[in-house]
Structure formats: structure tokens, C-alpha cells
Design an enzyme around this catalytic site. Structure first.
Site, short mmCIF file in Angstrom:
data_model
loop_
_atom_site.label_atom_id
_atom_site.label_comp_id
_atom_site.label_asym_id
_atom_site.label_seq_id
_atom_site.Cartn_x
_atom_site.Cartn_y
_atom_site.Cartn_z
N TYR A 1 54.49 33.24 47.12
CA TYR A 1 53.62 34.02 47.88
C TYR A 1 54.53 34.38 48.94
O TYR A 1 53.82 35.34 49.93
CB TYR A 1 52.34 33.14 48.45
CG TYR A 1 51.29 32.78 47.31
CD1 TYR A 1 50.75 33.80 46.67
CD2 TYR A 1 51.32 31.57 46.60
CE1 TYR A 1 50.11 33.17 45.38
CE2 TYR A 1 50.57 30.76 45.71
CZ TYR A 1 50.00 31.84 44.99
OH TYR A 1 49.05 31.69 43.95
N ASN B 1 40.98 39.62 48.35
CA ASN B 1 42.01 38.75 47.82
C ASN B 1 41.11 37.52 47.51
O ASN B 1 41.07 36.61 48.32
CB ASN B 1 43.22 38.42 48.58
CG ASN B 1 44.17 37.64 47.55
OD1 ASN B 1 43.74 37.18 46.69
ND2 ASN B 1 45.61 37.34 47.82
N HIS C 1 39.31 34.03 39.21
CA HIS C 1 39.38 33.66 37.79
C HIS C 1 38.04 33.02 37.48
O HIS C 1 38.08 32.59 36.12
CB HIS C 1 40.84 33.01 37.61
CG HIS C 1 41.88 33.75 38.24
ND1 HIS C 1 42.14 34.95 37.87
CD2 HIS C 1 42.78 33.35 39.33
CE1 HIS C 1 43.47 35.24 38.55
NE2 HIS C 1 43.58 34.17 39.60
N HIS D 1 46.22 40.97 45.23
CA HIS D 1 46.89 39.77 45.07
C HIS D 1 48.30 39.90 45.58
O HIS D 1 48.99 40.72 45.34
CB HIS D 1 46.79 39.43 43.64
CG HIS D 1 45.27 39.04 43.17
ND1 HIS D 1 44.58 37.85 43.32
CD2 HIS D 1 44.78 39.89 42.25
CE1 HIS D 1 43.56 38.44 42.89
NE2 HIS D 1 43.31 39.15 42.28
N LEU D 2 48.86 38.82 46.38
CA LEU D 2 50.09 38.67 46.54
C LEU D 2 51.08 38.67 45.58
O LEU D 2 52.04 39.39 45.31
CB LEU D 2 50.64 37.47 47.58
CG LEU D 2 49.68 37.74 48.82
CD1 LEU D 2 49.06 36.16 49.35
CD2 LEU D 2 50.32 38.24 49.96
N SER D 3 50.86 37.85 44.47
CA SER D 3 51.62 37.80 43.18
C SER D 3 50.84 38.58 42.16
O SER D 3 49.63 39.28 42.44
CB SER D 3 51.63 36.40 42.78
OG SER D 3 50.28 35.90 42.56
N ARG E 1 45.06 32.69 34.64
CA ARG E 1 44.86 33.86 35.47
C ARG E 1 44.67 35.27 34.99
O ARG E 1 44.28 36.07 35.62
CB ARG E 1 46.30 33.71 36.50
CG ARG E 1 46.34 32.45 37.37
CD ARG E 1 47.54 32.55 38.33
NE ARG E 1 48.06 31.30 38.52
CZ ARG E 1 47.52 30.57 39.45
NH1 ARG E 1 46.48 31.00 40.24
NH2 ARG E 1 47.85 29.28 39.66
C1 DQA Z 1 46.60 34.88 44.45
C2 DQA Z 1 46.53 34.61 42.76
C3 DQA Z 1 45.79 33.78 42.40
O1 DQA Z 1 45.78 33.61 40.98
C4 DQA Z 1 45.77 32.45 43.18
O2 DQA Z 1 44.78 31.54 42.78
C5 DQA Z 1 45.80 32.60 44.76
C6 DQA Z 1 46.29 33.74 45.36
C7 DQA Z 1 47.54 36.01 45.17
O3 DQA Z 1 47.37 36.54 45.96
O4 DQA Z 1 48.67 36.24 44.39
O5 DQA Z 1 45.32 31.78 45.33
O6 DQA Z 1 45.15 35.71 44.58
#
Ligand code: DQA
Length: 170
Positions: free
Chosen positions: A35, A84, A90, A110-112, A121
Site C-alpha cells: 500500500y 475505496n 469483496h 484501490h491502492l493495490s 479479492r
Molecule cells: C484495498 C484492496 C482490498 O482488497 C483490501 O482489503 C484493502 C485495500 C486497496 O486499496 O488496495 O483493504 O482496497
């Protein structure tokens, strides 16, 4: 109440709600390899600066609680949202339902890139109802989401909602 869309530049400022879900308050120290090292305050400060450049009014809300996120959406004091939902992406039918119920367009961020991670996911309750998505771009995804909403607002694609918060069934 929906105010008819006028030509670009003739309407009031777009109001955007930035909604962040569980564990995003820990950004900066939470799994930094995934992240990044920026804190949520830093991400939000960058977004607030970009919003000021774009003439957008922006409000931020983060919660670790599904119901608190849903209650915030129910206030309907915004025209569009950047969401986000973190892990709730999920799992949460209720958050999806709330986003549809309040009838405000939202961009999913989403950051990732969740789809490139664990198989669980890949289940996503929001992607088919978001107007756009930015994933895997870290904080830049939020800025791109804001720019996408600015474009849509300028094109009259986002209804200008009443400035006073609407009643729950209004
Ligand atoms: C997230 C991705 C999700 O799968 C994870 O549960 C998060 C962060 C992201 O910003 O990449 O808490 O939303």
C-alpha cells in the site's frame, strides 16, 4: 431534487465525498510493500490540493465500520463519490445497496490491484456499479478519480443535487 444541468461553468462547485473503508486509517504503516508509505492524511491532503485546483468541494470520511460508512452515504450531501471500500469491496452487499440507494455516481479506487492478489479479492460487489475504476496506482488513483468526476461534471453527466441534505426518502 435534481437541478437541471447547465452548460459547463454555469453550475456551482461539484461536491465529492471521498469514502475510505476499514484499515485504511493505518496507511503508511500497513503492509507498505503493498500500500505504500503515504498516510491517509497525506493522501487526503494531496487530493484536497488537487480538488482546490479543479474547483471541487471535497469531504473525507474513513471508518472501520460498515454501518458508519452506510450512514455517511445516507446523508446524501454530495453529488458524486470516490470509494475505496477496502475489504468490504469483496464482502458487502449492504454497502453496494447503499451506493445504489443514494443514487450518486461513484468511482471505485484501490491502492493495490485486488484482482492481481489472492483469489478471494476477485469477488467484487462494487465494480459493475461504479462509473469508473482506478486500481493499483496508489494515491494517484484518487487524483485520477477526482479528474474523471470533474470531466463528467463539466459534461453535465452528474446531476447537481440539492445543496441542503435531502431527507432520507427525498
Ligand atoms: C484495498 C484492496 C482490498 O482488497 C483490501 O482489503 C484493502 C485495500 C486497496 O486499496 O488496495 O483493504 O482496497
Amino acid at each position: 431534487m435534481i437541478t437541471p444541468a447547465g452548460p459547463a461553468g454555469t453550475r456551482r462547485a461539484l461536491r465529492v465525498l471521498v469514502l475510505n473503508g476499514p484499515n485504511l486509517d493505518l496507511l503508511g504503516t500497513r503492509e507498505p510493500a503493498i500500500y505504500g508509505r503515504e498516510t491517509l492524511d497525506q493522501v487526503n491532503a494531496g487530493l484536497a490540493a488537487r480538488a482546490a485546483e479543479l474547483g471541487i468541494s471535497v469531504a473525507f470520511f474513513q471508518s472501520n465500520h460498515e454501518g458508519a460508512l452506510i450512514d455517511r452515504l445516507h446523508r446524501r450531501d454530495f453529488d458524486a463519490a470516490i470509494v475505496n471500500a477496502a475489504g468490504l469491496t469483496h464482502t458487502s452487499v449492504s454497502l453496494r445497496d447503499a451506493l445504489l440507494a443514494v443514487e450518486r455516481p461513484f468511482v471505485e479506487v484501490h491502492l493495490s490491484d485486488p484482482a492481481a492478489r489472492e483469489p478471494f479479492r476477485r469477488v467484487n460487489f462494487l465494480e459493475d456499479v461504479a462509473v469508473a475504476r482506478f486500481v493499483g496506482l496508489h494515491a494517484r488513483g484518487y487524483a485520477l478519480a477526482l479528474e474523471e468526476l470533474a470531466r463528467r461534471w463539466a459534461s453535465g453527466l452528474i446531476p447537481a443535487r440539492a445543496v441542503d441534505p435531502e431527507t432520507r426518502d427525498g
